[in-house]
Each structure stands twice: as C-alpha cells, then as structure tokens.
Design a protein around this motif. Structure first.
Motif, PDB file in Angstrom:
ATOM      1  N   LEU A 126       0.894  -1.298   0.023  1.00 45.03           N
ATOM      2  CA  LEU A 126       0.093  -0.073  -0.098  1.00 45.03           C
ATOM      3  C   LEU A 126       0.987   1.317   0.114  1.00 45.03           C
ATOM      4  O   LEU A 126       0.533   2.401  -0.920  1.00 45.03           O
ATOM      5  N   GLY A 127       1.929   1.149   0.694  1.00 43.44           N
ATOM      6  CA  GLY A 127       2.840   2.376   0.619  1.00 43.44           C
ATOM      7  C   GLY A 127       3.636   2.842  -0.449  1.00 43.44           C
ATOM      8  O   GLY A 127       3.675   4.051  -0.715  1.00 43.44           O
ATOM      9  N   PHE A 132       3.756   5.965  -5.692  1.00 43.86           N
ATOM     10  CA  PHE A 132       3.801   6.239  -7.169  1.00 43.86           C
ATOM     11  C   PHE A 132       2.618   6.742  -7.691  1.00 43.86           C
ATOM     12  O   PHE A 132       2.620   7.539  -8.674  1.00 43.86           O
ATOM     13  N   ARG A 133       1.317   6.632  -6.932  1.00 40.80           N
ATOM     14  CA  ARG A 133       0.223   7.561  -7.214  1.00 40.80           C
ATOM     15  C   ARG A 133       0.543   9.017  -7.014  1.00 40.80           C
ATOM     16  O   ARG A 133       0.102  10.048  -7.901  1.00 40.80           O
ATOM     17  N   LEU A 159       2.865   3.392 -12.166  1.00 38.96           N
ATOM     18  CA  LEU A 159       2.931   2.138 -11.615  1.00 38.96           C
ATOM     19  C   LEU A 159       2.970   0.988 -12.552  1.00 38.96           C
ATOM     20  O   LEU A 159       2.785   1.240 -13.878  1.00 38.96           O
ATOM     21  N   GLY A 160       3.992   0.079 -12.444  1.00 35.56           N
ATOM     22  CA  GLY A 160       4.282  -0.888 -13.252  1.00 35.56           C
ATOM     23  C   GLY A 160       5.097  -2.172 -12.829  1.00 35.56           C
ATOM     24  O   GLY A 160       5.598  -1.962 -11.812  1.00 35.56           O
ATOM     25  N   ALA A 240       0.546  -2.676  -5.847  1.00 42.27           N
ATOM     26  CA  ALA A 240       1.820  -1.995  -6.524  1.00 42.27           C
ATOM     27  C   ALA A 240       2.197  -2.401  -7.887  1.00 42.27           C
ATOM     28  O   ALA A 240       3.051  -1.870  -8.526  1.00 42.27           O
ATOM     29  N   ILE A 241       1.213  -3.105  -8.574  1.00 42.01           N
ATOM     30  CA  ILE A 241       1.651  -3.817  -9.904  1.00 42.01           C
ATOM     31  C   ILE A 241       1.203  -2.777 -11.047  1.00 42.01           C
ATOM     32  O   ILE A 241       1.437  -2.877 -12.193  1.00 42.01           O
ATOM     33  N   GLY A 242      -0.099  -2.054 -10.508  1.00 49.12           N
ATOM     34  CA  GLY A 242      -0.669  -1.244 -11.653  1.00 49.12           C
ATOM     35  C   GLY A 242      -1.709  -1.909 -12.272  1.00 49.12           C
ATOM     36  O   GLY A 242      -2.594  -2.637 -11.793  1.00 49.12           O
TER      37      GLY A 242
END
Length: 296
Positions: A126-127, A132-133, A159-160, A240-242
C-alpha cells in the motif's frame, strides 16, 4: 547413525519420528494432493476419488481459462522474477563488499534494510502504491504547467511491472540476500586476497579470480532466493502492480471462479517452475564448488 542388529533405539525415538513424519505430511501433503488431482480424467472434479488419469486439464490450461491470459501472466512473472533475481544478487554482493569495512552509519542502514521483513507485506504494498500515485500526480502537474498536452494525454501511470512492482519485491528479497552475503563475508578469510595482491593482482583481479569463485555458490543461492520469493509473491504485489497482474495474482483470482481441475494444473505448472529453478541453482552451486576444489 546406524544401530547394530538387536540394539534398541532410545525410548523417545519413535514418538519423535511420528511427530516428524506428521509434520512432513502436513508440509508437503497439500502440494502432493494438488499434483495428483491435476491429472484427473475429463470427467474428474476438484476432489477425490480420481476419475481416470489424463493430461486433459493441462490441455485446457493451455487453451486458456476464460478471459484470463495465463500465458501473458506467466511471462510477466517470469520476467519480473528474473529482474528481481539480478538486482538482488548485484546489490547484495555490493553491499556485502561495502560492509566488510566499518561504515559510518552502517548499522542504521542495515536495520533500515531488514526492517521490511517485519513490516506487514500488505502495508508495504500500500505504501509503495501510494508513493507512485503521488508521483503520478506530480508528473501530471508538471506536464500541465509545461502545457505538454500531447504527453499528458498519453501518460498513464508510473505504476508498473518494472517500477513499483520491482521495488515492492526488492523490499522482500534484498534483506534475505544481504543476510546471506553478510554471513558469507563474516567467515571469509582475507588472507586469500592478500596473497593475490602480493603476487601483483589488482583489486579487480583479486575479486574476479579469488573472491568471486569462493563466494560463487552463495551467489547462486541468493539468486535462487530472489527468483522464488518473487515468483509466488502476492501481498507485496497486489497494490503496487498497476494495471496488469502477475501469475500468483491471477491464480488467486481464479480460485473463486474456476471450478475444474484446471486450477490444479496451473498450480502444478508453477510449482514445477519453482523446482526447476531450485534444481538449476543447486546444480550450479555444486559445479562451482567442484571447480573451486580443483583449483585448490
């Protein structure tokens, strides 16, 4: 230890042996069950008894599971695991070399690095996703201020797979790599390097021809840890994967929608990949040990 014929074992041997046997069964029983059920016949279900034996559900898996592109998810996980493995090996070796000397603030750096092991994985994910957002927001604000309309319209997210997901996985794999490398260098005899330098070797030649062959099996082990830990990671990847999914995330989603042994076939395939990586790593480590022994 072998006991002579007629000699009795200690009274506590058989109770401990039974406990150990039950533990092994508990540990590997579910995996063996999945393996067996994945070879159900065409009329088979998700439970015993087996209704025939075939590769039918592996064929169904190859054809695809509904709208989920298993092949693409497999390739994404394979690529991410390979990149994580390379980063883990390189960074762990460099950190191990650096920490051979007393570093100012080295203890703080070490504890910060391994702290991610005790943090809940979902919180780490989550962090990283939040970071990245925020980065996306900053980039879009900059593009807006620069009046870069075309670039702004084509920009998606930072994010990717090889950005946020890579960072999330490294928070899990790097501490293990560092701990292994620190242990290796703690028992490493610097006299080998000193002998090489006395013979005129440069620092790089000393590392390449003396240090690297000696720590080679440990480096292989770190690579194996890096890949296998990344290969089946879910919690640190989820946020965190997007826009894409790795194979474990797809597998987690399929458990609630797929009601055929295809899901077991997928589990068998992923487990075989893990065992293959472990086999390659163990073989490479054994080969390096043999080569090192011959040189001695």
């Amino acid at each position: 230890m072998r006991f002579p014929l007629g000699e009795h074992r200690a009274p506590g041997f058989w109770p401990l042996a039974i406990v150990f046997g039950l533990f092994v069964l508990f540990l590997y029983g579910p995996m063996i069950t999945i393996f067996v059920l994945s070879f159900q016949g065409p009329e088979g279900g998700l439970t015993f008894p087996l209704r025939g034996v075939s590769l039918h559900w592996f064929q169904k898996l190859a054809e695809g599971l509904g709208t989920v592109d298993i092949g693409a998810a497999f390739r994404r996980s394979l690529m991410l695991g390979t990149v994580v493995m390379l980063f883990t090996v390189v960074l762990s070796v460099l950190a191990g070399l650096a920490f051979r000397k007393k570093l100012k603030g080295g203890n703080a750096v070490f504890f910060i690095t391994v702290a991610s092991l005790i943090m809940p994985s979902i919180i780490v994910s989550l962090g990283i996703g939040l970071q990245f957002r925020l980065l996306d927001t900053g980039i879009k604000d900059v593009l807006t201020a620069m009046d870069a309309t075309g670039t702004l319209e084509n920009y998606g997210t930072a994010l990717g797979l090889l950005t946020s997901a890579l960072g999330a996985h490294l928070t899990w794999t790097l501490p293990f790599g560092l701990l292994i490398m620190f242990a290796v260098f703690n028992r490493f005899n610097p006299a080998y390097e000193e002998a090489a330098r006395d013979l005129g070797a440069t620092p790089w030649q000393s590392f390449q021809h003396v240090v690297l062959p000696l720590i080679g099996p440990s480096i292989v082990g770190i690579g194996m840890f890096g890949f296998t830990l990344s290969w089946d990671e879910i919690a640190r990847t989820s946020q965190a994967i997007g826009d894409v999914n790795t194979l474990p995330l797809e597998l987690q989603g399929l458990t609630s929608t797929v009601t055929t042994p295809s899901i077991y076939a997928l589990g068998t395939v992923t487990t075989i990949v893990s065992f293959a990586v472990m086999g390659i790593a163990l073989g490479a480590a054994a080969l390096l040990r043999r080569r090192s022994a011959r040189k001695k």
